[in-house]
Enzyme design. Structure first.
Site, PDB file in Angstrom:
ATOM      1  N   LYS A   1      16.715  -6.269  -9.275  1.00 13.61           N
ATOM      2  CA  LYS A   1      16.823  -6.537  -7.844  1.00 13.61           C
ATOM      3  C   LYS A   1      16.577  -8.020  -7.631  1.00 13.61           C
ATOM      4  CE  LYS A   1      14.418  -6.314  -3.517  1.00 13.61           C
ATOM      5  NZ  LYS A   1      13.568  -5.587  -2.563  1.00 13.61           N
TER       6      LYS A   1
ATOM      7  N   GLY B   1       8.142  -5.488   5.516  1.00 11.61           N
ATOM      8  CA  GLY B   1       6.832  -5.092   6.017  1.00 11.61           C
ATOM      9  C   GLY B   1       6.690  -5.042   7.527  1.00 11.61           C
TER      10      GLY B   1
ATOM     11  N   ALA C   1      14.123  -3.128   3.208  1.00 10.45           N
ATOM     12  CA  ALA C   1      13.160  -3.913   3.989  1.00 10.45           C
ATOM     13  C   ALA C   1      13.214  -3.611   5.477  1.00 10.45           C
ATOM     14  CB  ALA C   1      13.325  -5.422   3.769  1.00 10.45           C
ATOM     15  N   GLY C   2      12.070  -3.420   6.052  1.00 12.88           N
ATOM     16  CA  GLY C   2      11.925  -3.300   7.489  1.00 12.88           C
ATOM     17  C   GLY C   2      11.829  -1.888   8.024  1.00 12.88           C
TER      18      GLY C   2
ATOM     19  N   ASN D   1       8.938  -0.003   0.757  1.00 11.08           N
ATOM     20  CA  ASN D   1       7.625  -0.092   0.106  1.00 11.08           C
ATOM     21  C   ASN D   1       6.530   0.055   1.166  1.00 11.08           C
ATOM     22  OD1 ASN D   1       6.226  -2.289  -2.477  1.00 11.08           O
ATOM     23  ND2 ASN D   1       5.252  -0.693  -1.322  1.00 11.08           N
ATOM     24  N   THR D   2       6.448  -0.935   2.057  1.00 14.56           N
ATOM     25  CA  THR D   2       5.362  -0.943   3.044  1.00 14.56           C
ATOM     26  C   THR D   2       5.351   0.297   3.927  1.00 14.56           C
ATOM     27  OG1 THR D   2       5.653  -3.338   3.139  1.00 14.56           O
ATOM     28  CG2 THR D   2       4.235  -2.352   4.806  1.00 14.56           C
TER      29      THR D   2
END
Lengths: 68, 270
Positions: free
Chosen positions: B112, B173, B199-200, B221-222
């Site tokens: 990635k 995040g 992301a997001g 992830n977050t």
């Protein structure tokens, strides 16, 4: 001789091989990769790669991580 | 590799196909920001993810040799490790990181790529990312590229040979969800490689929305690690990805301005 390992200067015996260094640092059974002076030293050549005074060595591993 | 059953997930008729390899799960997860390795393990397991992203960092020299590592809790023979270039702000650093990752993971080529432009927004630096992608592709890497939601750039990455394009929903995040669904839709419609939102994402419905736009998968992830109950959120995300995918495949009804009754007028007795 002095080697810079992961940013820190350390004293190691002259003519030490990459393999012996890994052993010395207690990292022998960890999955890792090594760069010497910004060039990757393949694991298969650790035994034969002899380190020189002033070599800048980076030893890295995979960790949990995202953006930072 | 596709002949090895990596997890206990039953084979689906609708696998995610990335660079010629089939995956049963369309949810990819990062491994950072967890309380500890045990929580990481439980959450990743609950998510059903088969592909996990990892960062490449200096070994902790002098660390207790008995201390467990990520590879102990997420065995590389059970999960597909996707090394990322987290923390890289230049193409040079990203390329260097990928090369080290390839050496670390015995020649594994799928990476990635993320090259950040700004610490506050963590938005990708597209100019540096294009440069890194070009170098990596020429060096034999199979690149999944983190990018913004610009459809022109997304197509550019595809044309240069990236095996997947991963537009952000919102800043890493931030949990804001998909800020620009129309751009994501345009990217999906123009793409011949898998498109994964990366992301997001903040909650399960965000993930479902991504899938309902036609995305092939979602990387997060977050959203999981930062939730009050990460293991429960991981489970929610797994279901959201599946529900969103089915919803998209099922073909939703059009949006209409006015009602259209569900019951016949025939047989009315009042």
């Amino acid at each position: 001789m002095e080697l810079i390992i992961n940013g820190k200067p350390q004293q190691l015996p002259d003519g030490i091989s990459a393999a012996a260094l890994i052993e010395h640092l207690g990292l022998a059974d960890q999955r890792l990769a090594m760069e010497v002076n910004q060039e990757i030293v393949p694991r298969s050549t650790f035994e034969s790669h002899i380190l020189k005074p002033g070599d800048q060595i980076e030893i890295v591993r995979a960790i949990g991580g995202g953006a930072r | 590799m596709s002949s090895v059953m990596k997890t206990a997930t039953p084979r689906t008729a609708d696998p995610l196909l990335i660079d010629g390899v089939e995956y049963q799960s369309r949810l990819l997860v990062g491994t950072g920001k967890y309380k500890d390795l045990e929580e990481t393990r439980r959450a990743v397991e609950a998510s059903g993810a088969e592909i996990v992203t990892v960062a490449i960092r200096r070994t902790n020299i002098g660390q207790n040799a008995d201390e467990p590592s990520l590879l102990d809790v997420l065995p590389p023979d059970r999960y597909t490790y996707l090394p990322n270039t987290a923390g890289c702000y230049t193409a040079e650093d990203a390329v260097r990181t990928c090369r080290l990752a390839r050496e670390l993971l015995d020649g594994h080529k799928l990476v990635k790529l993320e090259v950040l432009g700004d610490e506050k927004t963590l938005f990708p630096d597209i100019v540096q990312t294009l440069s890194a992608a070009e170098t990596l592709i020429a060096d034999g890497f199979r690149v999944m590229v983190y990018t913004n939601d610009d459809p022109i750039i997304a197509k550019r990455f595809e044309e240069m040979g990236c095996v997947a394009v991963m537009p952000l929903a919102a800043p890493i995040g931030s949990g804001l969800g998909i800020r620009n669904p129309y751009n994501i839709l345009t990217i999906v419609e123009n793409a011949e490689v898998p498109i994964l939102v990366d992301a997001g994402v903040g909650c399960a419905s965000d993930a479902a929305i991504a899938m309902e736009l036609g995305c092939d998968g979602v990387l997060m992830n977050t959203a999981i690690a930062g939730a009050k109950d990460p293991v429960l959120m991981a489970s929610a995300m797994k279901k959201a990805i599946e529900a969103g995918r089915e919803s998209w495949l099922a073909g939703r009804i059009p949006k209409k301005r006015f009602a259209s009754a569900s019951s016949p007028l025939d047989g009315i007795f009042f």
